[in-house]
Design a protein around this motif. Structure first.
Motif, PDB file in Angstrom:
ATOM      1  N   ALA A 185       0.830  -1.202   0.000  1.00 39.21           N
ATOM      2  CA  ALA A 185       0.000   0.000   0.000  1.00 39.21           C
ATOM      3  C   ALA A 185       0.871   1.262   0.000  1.00 39.21           C
ATOM      4  O   ALA A 185       0.616   2.211  -0.756  1.00 39.21           O
ATOM      5  CB  ALA A 185      -0.925  -0.016   1.214  1.00 39.21           C
ATOM      6  N   HIS A 186       1.909   1.277   0.820  1.00 38.71           N
ATOM      7  CA  HIS A 186       2.790   2.447   0.864  1.00 38.71           C
ATOM      8  C   HIS A 186       3.599   2.572  -0.422  1.00 38.71           C
ATOM      9  O   HIS A 186       3.836   3.694  -0.896  1.00 38.71           O
ATOM     10  CB  HIS A 186       3.698   2.369   2.086  1.00 38.71           C
ATOM     11  CG  HIS A 186       3.051   2.915   3.325  1.00 38.71           C
ATOM     12  ND1 HIS A 186       3.357   4.150   3.844  1.00 38.71           N
ATOM     13  CD2 HIS A 186       2.087   2.396   4.123  1.00 38.71           C
ATOM     14  CE1 HIS A 186       2.614   4.371   4.920  1.00 38.71           C
ATOM     15  NE2 HIS A 186       1.835   3.319   5.116  1.00 38.71           N
ATOM     16  N   ALA A 187       4.006   1.447  -1.002  1.00 40.49           N
ATOM     17  CA  ALA A 187       4.703   1.498  -2.289  1.00 40.49           C
ATOM     18  C   ALA A 187       3.801   2.094  -3.356  1.00 40.49           C
ATOM     19  O   ALA A 187       4.241   2.904  -4.191  1.00 40.49           O
ATOM     20  CB  ALA A 187       5.167   0.101  -2.692  1.00 40.49           C
ATOM     21  N   ALA A 188       2.518   1.716  -3.331  1.00 40.51           N
ATOM     22  CA  ALA A 188       1.573   2.221  -4.328  1.00 40.51           C
ATOM     23  C   ALA A 188       1.427   3.733  -4.243  1.00 40.51           C
ATOM     24  O   ALA A 188       1.385   4.433  -5.264  1.00 40.51           O
ATOM     25  CB  ALA A 188       0.211   1.555  -4.148  1.00 40.51           C
ATOM     26  N   VAL A 189       1.351   4.262  -3.029  1.00 39.03           N
ATOM     27  CA  VAL A 189       1.208   5.712  -2.862  1.00 39.03           C
ATOM     28  C   VAL A 189       2.462   6.429  -3.354  1.00 39.03           C
ATOM     29  O   VAL A 189       2.387   7.471  -4.027  1.00 39.03           O
ATOM     30  CB  VAL A 189       0.912   6.048  -1.392  1.00 39.03           C
ATOM     31  CG1 VAL A 189       0.995   7.555  -1.151  1.00 39.03           C
ATOM     32  CG2 VAL A 189      -0.468   5.532  -1.000  1.00 39.03           C
ATOM     33  N   SER A 190       3.638   5.870  -3.043  1.00 37.29           N
ATOM     34  CA  SER A 190       4.887   6.484  -3.520  1.00 37.29           C
ATOM     35  C   SER A 190       4.954   6.489  -5.040  1.00 37.29           C
ATOM     36  O   SER A 190       5.352   7.489  -5.659  1.00 37.29           O
ATOM     37  CB  SER A 190       6.092   5.719  -2.952  1.00 37.29           C
ATOM     38  OG  SER A 190       6.165   5.850  -1.554  1.00 37.29           O
ATOM     39  N   LEU A 191       4.549   5.389  -5.647  1.00 38.20           N
ATOM     40  CA  LEU A 191       4.605   5.287  -7.103  1.00 38.20           C
ATOM     41  C   LEU A 191       3.571   6.185  -7.762  1.00 38.20           C
ATOM     42  O   LEU A 191       3.816   6.750  -8.842  1.00 38.20           O
ATOM     43  CB  LEU A 191       4.423   3.827  -7.520  1.00 38.20           C
ATOM     44  CG  LEU A 191       5.586   2.923  -7.115  1.00 38.20           C
ATOM     45  CD1 LEU A 191       5.221   1.455  -7.280  1.00 38.20           C
ATOM     46  CD2 LEU A 191       6.837   3.252  -7.919  1.00 38.20           C
ATOM     47  N   ARG A 192       2.421   6.343  -7.124  1.00 38.59           N
ATOM     48  CA  ARG A 192       1.419   7.262  -7.674  1.00 38.59           C
ATOM     49  C   ARG A 192       1.955   8.695  -7.691  1.00 38.59           C
ATOM     50  O   ARG A 192       1.739   9.450  -8.645  1.00 38.59           O
ATOM     51  CB  ARG A 192       0.124   7.187  -6.859  1.00 38.59           C
ATOM     52  CG  ARG A 192      -1.061   7.829  -7.582  1.00 38.59           C
ATOM     53  CD  ARG A 192      -2.270   7.883  -6.704  1.00 38.59           C
ATOM     54  NE  ARG A 192      -2.077   8.782  -5.579  1.00 38.59           N
ATOM     55  CZ  ARG A 192      -2.980   9.050  -4.645  1.00 38.59           C
ATOM     56  NH1 ARG A 192      -4.165   8.447  -4.693  1.00 38.59           N
ATOM     57  NH2 ARG A 192      -2.740   9.880  -3.665  1.00 38.59           N
ATOM     58  N   ARG A 193       2.690   9.064  -6.661  1.00 41.55           N
ATOM     59  CA  ARG A 193       3.302  10.396  -6.629  1.00 41.55           C
ATOM     60  C   ARG A 193       4.327  10.549  -7.751  1.00 41.55           C
ATOM     61  O   ARG A 193       4.434  11.615  -8.368  1.00 41.55           O
ATOM     62  CB  ARG A 193       3.965  10.629  -5.273  1.00 41.55           C
ATOM     63  CG  ARG A 193       2.963  10.800  -4.128  1.00 41.55           C
ATOM     64  CD  ARG A 193       3.685  10.918  -2.818  1.00 41.55           C
ATOM     65  NE  ARG A 193       2.747  10.977  -1.694  1.00 41.55           N
ATOM     66  CZ  ARG A 193       2.996  10.476  -0.486  1.00 41.55           C
ATOM     67  NH1 ARG A 193       4.151   9.877  -0.236  1.00 41.55           N
ATOM     68  NH2 ARG A 193       2.091  10.579   0.473  1.00 41.55           N
ATOM     69  N   GLU A 194       5.082   9.489  -8.017  1.00 39.98           N
ATOM     70  CA  GLU A 194       6.050   9.545  -9.115  1.00 39.98           C
ATOM     71  C   GLU A 194       5.348   9.760 -10.451  1.00 39.98           C
ATOM     72  O   GLU A 194       5.815  10.533 -11.294  1.00 39.98           O
ATOM     73  CB  GLU A 194       6.869   8.251  -9.167  1.00 39.98           C
ATOM     74  CG  GLU A 194       7.887   8.104  -8.058  1.00 39.98           C
ATOM     75  CD  GLU A 194       8.823   6.929  -8.307  1.00 39.98           C
ATOM     76  OE1 GLU A 194       9.087   6.618  -9.490  1.00 39.98           O
ATOM     77  OE2 GLU A 194       9.264   6.315  -7.324  1.00 39.98           O
ATOM     78  N   VAL A 195       4.234   9.057 -10.640  1.00 40.43           N
ATOM     79  CA  VAL A 195       3.482   9.220 -11.888  1.00 40.43           C
ATOM     80  C   VAL A 195       2.964  10.644 -11.996  1.00 40.43           C
ATOM     81  O   VAL A 195       3.065  11.281 -13.061  1.00 40.43           O
ATOM     82  CB  VAL A 195       2.327   8.198 -11.954  1.00 40.43           C
ATOM     83  CG1 VAL A 195       1.437   8.484 -13.172  1.00 40.43           C
ATOM     84  CG2 VAL A 195       2.865   6.771 -12.017  1.00 40.43           C
ATOM     85  N   GLU A 196       2.410  11.173 -10.919  1.00 36.65           N
ATOM     86  CA  GLU A 196       1.854  12.520 -10.940  1.00 36.65           C
ATOM     87  C   GLU A 196       2.928  13.573 -11.187  1.00 36.65           C
ATOM     88  O   GLU A 196       2.670  14.617 -11.798  1.00 36.65           O
ATOM     89  CB  GLU A 196       1.137  12.796  -9.622  1.00 36.65           C
ATOM     90  CG  GLU A 196      -0.143  11.974  -9.445  1.00 36.65           C
ATOM     91  CD  GLU A 196      -0.737  12.087  -8.046  1.00 36.65           C
ATOM     92  OE1 GLU A 196      -0.055  12.665  -7.163  1.00 36.65           O
ATOM     93  OE2 GLU A 196      -1.858  11.589  -7.845  1.00 36.65           O
ATOM     94  N   ALA A 197       4.168  13.260 -10.740  1.00 42.45           N
ATOM     95  CA  ALA A 197       5.269  14.208 -10.935  1.00 42.45           C
ATOM     96  C   ALA A 197       5.926  14.059 -12.301  1.00 42.45           C
ATOM     97  O   ALA A 197       6.824  14.844 -12.660  1.00 42.45           O
ATOM     98  CB  ALA A 197       6.314  14.003  -9.835  1.00 42.45           C
ATOM     99  N   GLY A 198       5.503  13.055 -13.059  1.00 44.92           N
ATOM    100  CA  GLY A 198       6.093  12.818 -14.369  1.00 44.92           C
ATOM    101  C   GLY A 198       7.389  12.037 -14.337  1.00 44.92           C
ATOM    102  O   GLY A 198       8.093  11.926 -15.357  1.00 44.92           O
ATOM    103  N   ASP A 199       7.730  11.468 -13.178  1.00 47.82           N
ATOM    104  CA  ASP A 199       8.969  10.701 -13.049  1.00 47.82           C
ATOM    105  C   ASP A 199       8.809   9.236 -13.418  1.00 47.82           C
ATOM    106  O   ASP A 199       9.804   8.507 -13.513  1.00 47.82           O
ATOM    107  CB  ASP A 199       9.494  10.796 -11.606  1.00 47.82           C
ATOM    108  CG  ASP A 199       9.845  12.224 -11.228  1.00 47.82           C
ATOM    109  OD1 ASP A 199      10.297  12.977 -12.120  1.00 47.82           O
ATOM    110  OD2 ASP A 199       9.664  12.590 -10.047  1.00 47.82           O
ATOM    111  N   LEU A 200       7.582   8.775 -13.600  1.00 47.22           N
ATOM    112  CA  LEU A 200       7.309   7.390 -13.988  1.00 47.22           C
ATOM    113  C   LEU A 200       6.168   7.394 -14.992  1.00 47.22           C
ATOM    114  O   LEU A 200       5.122   7.993 -14.742  1.00 47.22           O
ATOM    115  CB  LEU A 200       6.923   6.555 -12.755  1.00 47.22           C
ATOM    116  CG  LEU A 200       6.392   5.136 -13.010  1.00 47.22           C
ATOM    117  CD1 LEU A 200       7.454   4.272 -13.674  1.00 47.22           C
ATOM    118  CD2 LEU A 200       5.922   4.503 -11.695  1.00 47.22           C
ATOM    119  N   VAL A 201       6.403   6.731 -16.113  1.00 51.34           N
ATOM    120  CA  VAL A 201       5.353   6.567 -17.117  1.00 51.34           C
ATOM    121  C   VAL A 201       4.968   5.081 -17.116  1.00 51.34           C
ATOM    122  O   VAL A 201       5.686   4.246 -17.671  1.00 51.34           O
ATOM    123  CB  VAL A 201       5.829   6.995 -18.516  1.00 51.34           C
ATOM    124  CG1 VAL A 201       4.714   6.779 -19.539  1.00 51.34           C
ATOM    125  CG2 VAL A 201       6.291   8.444 -18.503  1.00 51.34           C
TER     126      VAL A 201
END
Length: 415
Positions: free
Chosen positions: A96-112
């Motif tokens: 769950a915590h990994a998912a929130v961190s990764l969602r932030r990366e997507v929102e910041a444009g750091d992960l597609v």
């Protein structure tokens, strides 16, 4: 990430807490339901959409690419009757915590992302209240039938369907189709601790054979029945308990594990010779040939007890969980992702069963371990240090990020 995760883990651990510092959250109980509602509320606060399928599996989904399948990340919240607080629950909350961190990366444009993400709490991994274990993931993967699973009863005659309804998790949702899966778990052994290694990358599982056995005798009076006339089911069952333990002495140390985990005596009165004893035998080995030899020896012991004439022995069910490998591509992906974090890792086998053992036969799957203090598990004294828990969240986040972005043996499209 550290303090919020530890605070959430402490809050989750208070649900179903036992006086000895563990938890009692058997599948479908009120306490299990409370823990799952806590998780649903957590999903809501962090933007994950909850879905409960017919087998009681709980998912928290994040959709970035409509129509694409999901990476499933998680473990289980159910427990043994007096269990440690880390087994299973750590893996769900870490995901769950990994998912929130990764969602932030997507929102910041750091992960597609090339696919979507679902945190999962599999139903009844432990098999303490309802048998078999790995139940929810078994239905998801198609190895167990949903109707048959819902009709399974516990010792009091309560069905899985009733327990799911009573605990608030009788679902009708469509589970997310999987492109890949990842699970992190405490090791439940002491290899990582002994070697000072941060993360285990699992390459395969031990083979396991499980048997449900009933020894049938005749109920009679302990104070009035002559010894020659007794048909004592407990004596016959005790012979099988000892036989299972003695099997391990036929092989090199460490080659075979053997236990009787559940033992039910009927009518269980102090002045009655037992009429029936039910027992569950568990044999495990890294080597299939060793397990086959142990199986044949156990069958010979059962035949001997049955053939002596005092009692009758029936094998009510028997199952084999074969030893199979986790995909090498996933092992190498995990090692590369962990190396980026600066954490150490080693390859290893899992002796225990996990939901990922089911998933790896359906989709590309990665299994990770963090250290267990003294290897203790299924015990209230189970413990993993905070630093190791946080290292695991870091490793899981890195691995999941790669699974979201990199094609792992192709998208298999679900179950």
């Amino acid at each position: 990430m550290g303090e919020p995760f530890l605070a959430d883990f402490a809050a989750l651990s208070r649900i179903g807490a036992t006086p000895g510092g563990g938890v009692d959250r058997q599948a479908g109980t009120a306490e299990h339901g409370k823990a799952r509602r806590w998780l649903v509320e957590w999903f809501g606060r962090h933007g994950l959409r909850p879905v409960v399928d017919r087998a009681g599996n709980l998912f928290g989904t994040v959709e970035w690419v409509p129509g694409r399948p999901y990476v499933l990340a998680g473990s289980h919240l159910d427990s043994q009757p007096t269990a440690g607080r880390f087994d299973g629950a750590y893996g769900v909350l870490a995901a769950a915590h990994a998912a929130v961190s990764l969602r932030r990366e997507v929102e910041a444009g750091d992960l597609v992302p090339a696919r979507n993400l679902a945190v999962v709490d599999w139903f009844n991994e432990e098999g303490a209240r309802f048998s078999p274990s790995l139940m929810g993931s078994g239905v998801y993967c198609g190895t167990l039938d949903a109707d048959a699973v819902l009709a399974v009863t516990d010792a009091r005659g309560v069905t899985v369907e009733e327990a799911l309804r009573d605990s608030g998790f009788a679902g009708t949702g469509t589970p997310p189709a999987a492109a890949a899966a990842v699970e992190i778990h405490i090791e439940q052994g002491r290899t990582l601790e002994d070697e000072g290694c941060a993360i285990g990358v699992v390459t395969g599982n031990w083979t396991a054979r499980k048997y449900a056995i009933t020894v049938h005798g005749d109920q009679s009076h302990t104070g009035a029945t002559h010894m020659a006339d007794r048909r004592d089911a407990l004596v016959g069952a005790s012979r099988l308990v000892l036989a299972a333990r003695q099997l391990t002495g036929s092989f090199e140390p460490g080659q075979l594990l053997a236990s009787v985990g559940r033992f039910t005596v009927e009518p269980n009165s102090p002045v009655v010779v037992p009429a029936r004893v039910r027992l569950d035998v568990d044999l495990r080995s890294q080597e299939p040939d060793v397990l086959e030899k142990a199986h044949q020896q156990l069958m010979a012991e059962i035949a001997a007890v049955d053939g002596d004439g005092e009692v009758r022995v029936s094998i009510d069910s028997a199952s084999v969980r074969p030893s199979t490998a986790y995909p090498l591509e996933g092992v190498e992906l995990a090692e590369a992702a962990i190396a980026v974090t600066g954490l150490s890792s080693r390859r290893m086998l899992t002796m225990a069963g996990h939901d990922s053992v089911n998933l790896k036969d359906v989709v590309p799957t990665v299994m990770l371990f963090v250290p267990s203090r003294n290897g203790i598990s299924h015990n209230e004294a189970e413990y993993t240090a905070d630093a190791d828990l946080l290292n695991g969240v870091t490793a899981l986040t890195s691995v999941t990020e790669r699974l979201l972005a990199i094609d792992l043996a192709g998208d298999l499209g679900g179950t």
